[in-house]
Design a protein around this motif. Structure first.
Motif, mmCIF file in Angstrom:
data_model
loop_
_atom_site.group_PDB
_atom_site.id
_atom_site.type_symbol
_atom_site.label_atom_id
_atom_site.label_comp_id
_atom_site.label_asym_id
_atom_site.label_seq_id
_atom_site.Cartn_x
_atom_site.Cartn_y
_atom_site.Cartn_z
ATOM 1 N N GLU A 1 0.832 -1.209 0.000
ATOM 2 C CA GLU A 1 0.000 0.000 0.000
ATOM 3 C C GLU A 1 0.866 1.258 0.000
ATOM 4 O O GLU A 1 0.574 2.226 -0.718
ATOM 5 C CB GLU A 1 -0.958 -0.007 1.193
ATOM 6 N N GLN A 2 1.929 1.255 0.795
ATOM 7 C CA GLN A 2 2.830 2.405 0.812
ATOM 8 C C GLN A 2 3.514 2.576 -0.538
ATOM 9 O O GLN A 2 3.633 3.692 -1.064
ATOM 10 C CB GLN A 2 3.881 2.242 1.908
ATOM 11 N N LEU A 3 3.940 1.466 -1.109
ATOM 12 C CA LEU A 3 4.600 1.516 -2.409
ATOM 13 C C LEU A 3 3.648 2.026 -3.490
ATOM 14 O O LEU A 3 4.049 2.805 -4.371
ATOM 15 C CB LEU A 3 5.127 0.132 -2.776
ATOM 16 N N SER A 4 2.398 1.615 -3.415
ATOM 17 C CA SER A 4 1.398 2.080 -4.385
ATOM 18 C C SER A 4 1.256 3.592 -4.341
ATOM 19 O O SER A 4 1.092 4.249 -5.377
ATOM 20 C CB SER A 4 0.041 1.427 -4.098
ATOM 21 N N SER A 5 1.311 4.138 -3.140
ATOM 22 C CA SER A 5 1.244 5.586 -2.983
ATOM 23 C C SER A 5 2.522 6.255 -3.472
ATOM 24 O O SER A 5 2.488 7.269 -4.175
ATOM 25 C CB SER A 5 0.998 5.931 -1.510
ATOM 26 N N ASP A 6 3.656 5.664 -3.137
ATOM 27 C CA ASP A 6 4.945 6.276 -3.478
ATOM 28 C C ASP A 6 5.178 6.356 -4.982
ATOM 29 O O ASP A 6 5.663 7.370 -5.492
ATOM 30 C CB ASP A 6 6.089 5.485 -2.835
ATOM 31 N N VAL A 7 4.839 5.277 -5.699
ATOM 32 C CA VAL A 7 5.159 5.259 -7.134
ATOM 33 C C VAL A 7 4.357 6.289 -7.912
ATOM 34 O O VAL A 7 4.786 6.741 -8.977
ATOM 35 C CB VAL A 7 4.945 3.854 -7.754
ATOM 36 N N ALA A 8 3.203 6.679 -7.385
ATOM 37 C CA ALA A 8 2.411 7.708 -8.068
ATOM 38 C C ALA A 8 3.207 9.005 -8.201
ATOM 39 O O ALA A 8 3.063 9.732 -9.190
ATOM 40 C CB ALA A 8 1.113 7.962 -7.309
ATOM 41 N N LYS A 9 4.060 9.278 -7.235
ATOM 42 C CA LYS A 9 4.882 10.499 -7.268
ATOM 43 C C LYS A 9 6.315 10.241 -7.732
ATOM 44 O O LYS A 9 6.878 11.026 -8.491
ATOM 45 C CB LYS A 9 4.927 11.137 -5.876
ATOM 46 N N LEU A 10 6.906 9.155 -7.250
ATOM 47 C CA LEU A 10 8.342 8.945 -7.426
ATOM 48 C C LEU A 10 8.696 7.953 -8.528
ATOM 49 O O LEU A 10 9.858 7.853 -8.921
ATOM 50 C CB LEU A 10 8.958 8.469 -6.104
#
Length: 453
Positions: free
Chosen positions: A363-372
């Motif tokens: 879940e954290q990775l899903s959020s992170d990749v949207a930006k990074l």
């Protein structure tokens, strides 16, 4: 078990899923891809979204396609879809055009289908002054200005979505994706493929990120589409949480689907608003608007189509985490998944690669990749490093299949575009931003002209 079979027990639903079991020689791959449709205004030197009824709008566009052997599907007198063999062309809420491809034997066939579709819609688009664009999110339009398509289910969703999240209407009107549909042999095979797909989905989001512009300027994301989905409806969107439970299986998915609030029931071409009710209630005959009526298999299939997790189950597995893009990436998406999921040894290696990833990590990775994008990190590795390993595994799987085209090339050729992304270490979104500034001089009009199909 046919579409009119009445459902009164979970055992019937379990049997329905098992009807999707296929021996390996019968595994197929399907591709679904969406694109935005625009008209051009000479006066404003700007593109704007098609509406339905204009002289060169969506309706006329679909009518023209129907002259090429496609059957019209009508609702309240309006053409809302087209069918031909096992393919369908459908309308998303904001006039996005989607091809749902046929289940095909290999990526050569899937890419041929994609190219034939894009050639047809481009040819018809040129006739009507319609431009088609593959991006993950609209680059300049305000969602409130997007014309709605005349489909009854969208009226129900339009009223319900804002109650569940702040970006539901943005999702409906202003996003496009490409997805692949893949088969399983039995329950254990489904479990392994689904778990891997759920864990790897953020890597796909990063590789295919292609929505860095909104309202004509950079929006701070590489995949704004992914960010929009994060605040759409937590009941039915995002990471498939139950895939992380130790006893995940068909029954677990059935229980999850039964818990997801319904949208509607179709009866005699009418959509009955059942928002907030559960399919469990429906099976007991307790729906307020259909008291004493129990669902059919068709109702179950309709309900499953309203679950929007990035991986979802039907009688096959849908992987749904990529932004829409050009034709090469549209072909690369199913190629990547076939290579990764359709060879048993490769599947095991890929599962080992992410075996320590739990729900919170994904879940954290899903959020992170949207930006990074590829610069995101998981367990001390960059997404770039993980994507490189997964792409190598996918290539191994396709090499082992070794399905050749007429020129003697196998399916690994469709991964070349992903290898190019990793070689440059730039997602499509990052390259788009460079072109937006340097090549197109901050002009969305030039962007659409050059990136259109």
């Amino acid at each position: 078990m046919n579409s009119e079979t009445k459902i009164t027990s979970k055992e019937q639903l379990l049997e329905w899923f098992k009807l999707g079991n296929k021996v390996k020689r019968n595994w197929r791959v399907g591709t679904e891809h969406e694109k935005f449709a625009y008209n051009y205004s000479k006066e404003k030197n700007s593109f704007y979204p098609l509406d339905y009824k204009s002289s060169n709008g969506i309706e006329k566009f679909l009518i023209e396609i129907s002259n090429h052997g496609w059957e019209k599907i009508l609702e309240d007198g309006n053409i809302i879809a087209l069918k031909k063999n096992q393919q369908s062309i459908t309308l998303e809420p904001g006039g996005q055009i989607e091809l749902s491809g046929a289940p095909l034997e290999d990526i050569h066939s899937a890419c041929k289908e994609t190219n034939e579709h894009l050639k047809l819609v481009k040819e018809i688009g040129n006739k009507f002054g319609i431009t088609l664009l593959g991006l993950g999110a609209r680059p300049q339009e305000d969602t409130l200005s997007i014309p709605w398509m005349p489909k009854s289910r969208y009226k129900i969703m339009r009223n319900y979505m804002p109650k569940k999240g702040s970006k539901g209407l943005d999702m409906m009107l202003s996003t496009c994706t490409v997805q692949a549909n893949l088969d399983y042999s039995d329950e254990q095979d489904m479990i392994a493929k689904t778990i891997l797909s759920v864990k790897v989905q953020p890597i796909i989001t990063a590789l295919f990120a292609n929505s860095p512009l909104s309202m004509g300027k950079p929006n701070g994301f590489l995949s704004k589409r992914r960010h929009i989905w994060m605040d759409t409806d937590n009941d039915r969107c995002g990471v498939l949480k139950i895939a992380f439970e130790e006893d995940f299986n068909f029954t677990k998915y059935i229980n999850y689907a039964l818990s997801v609030p319904m949208y509607f029931v179709r009866r005699e071409n009418n959509y009955i608003d059942c928002t907030g009710s559960s399919f469990d209630e429906f099976m007991r005959g307790d729906l307020l608007k259909l008291e004493g009526i129990v669902p059919t298999i068709k109702d179950w299939e309709d309900h499953l189509s309203t679950i929007f997790t990035e991986v979802r189950l039907k009688q096959f597995i849908e992987v749904r985490g990529a932004d829409a893009g050009n034709w090469r990436r549209t072909c690369a998406l199913p190629a990547f998944w076939v290579g990764l999921l359709y060879d048993g040894d490769v599947l095991k290696k890929a599962l080992l690669l992410c075996k320590d990833w739990g729900l919170n990590t994904v879940e954290q990775l899903s959020s992170d990749v949207a930006k990074l994008g590829l610069n995101s990190r998981v367990n001390n590795c960059t997404v770039y490093e993980i994507a490189t390993e997964l792409l190598a595994l996918s290539k191994e799987g396709l090499n082992k299949r070794n399905v050749l085209d007429s020129k003697g090339q196998n399916e690994t050729q469709f991964l070349n575009v992903l290898e190019e992304i990793l070689l440059t270490k730039k997602t499509p979104a990052e390259q788009l931003l460079i072109n937006y500034q340097n090549k197109w001089n901050y002009s969305i009009t030039k962007l659409i002209e050059e990136m259109s199909y």
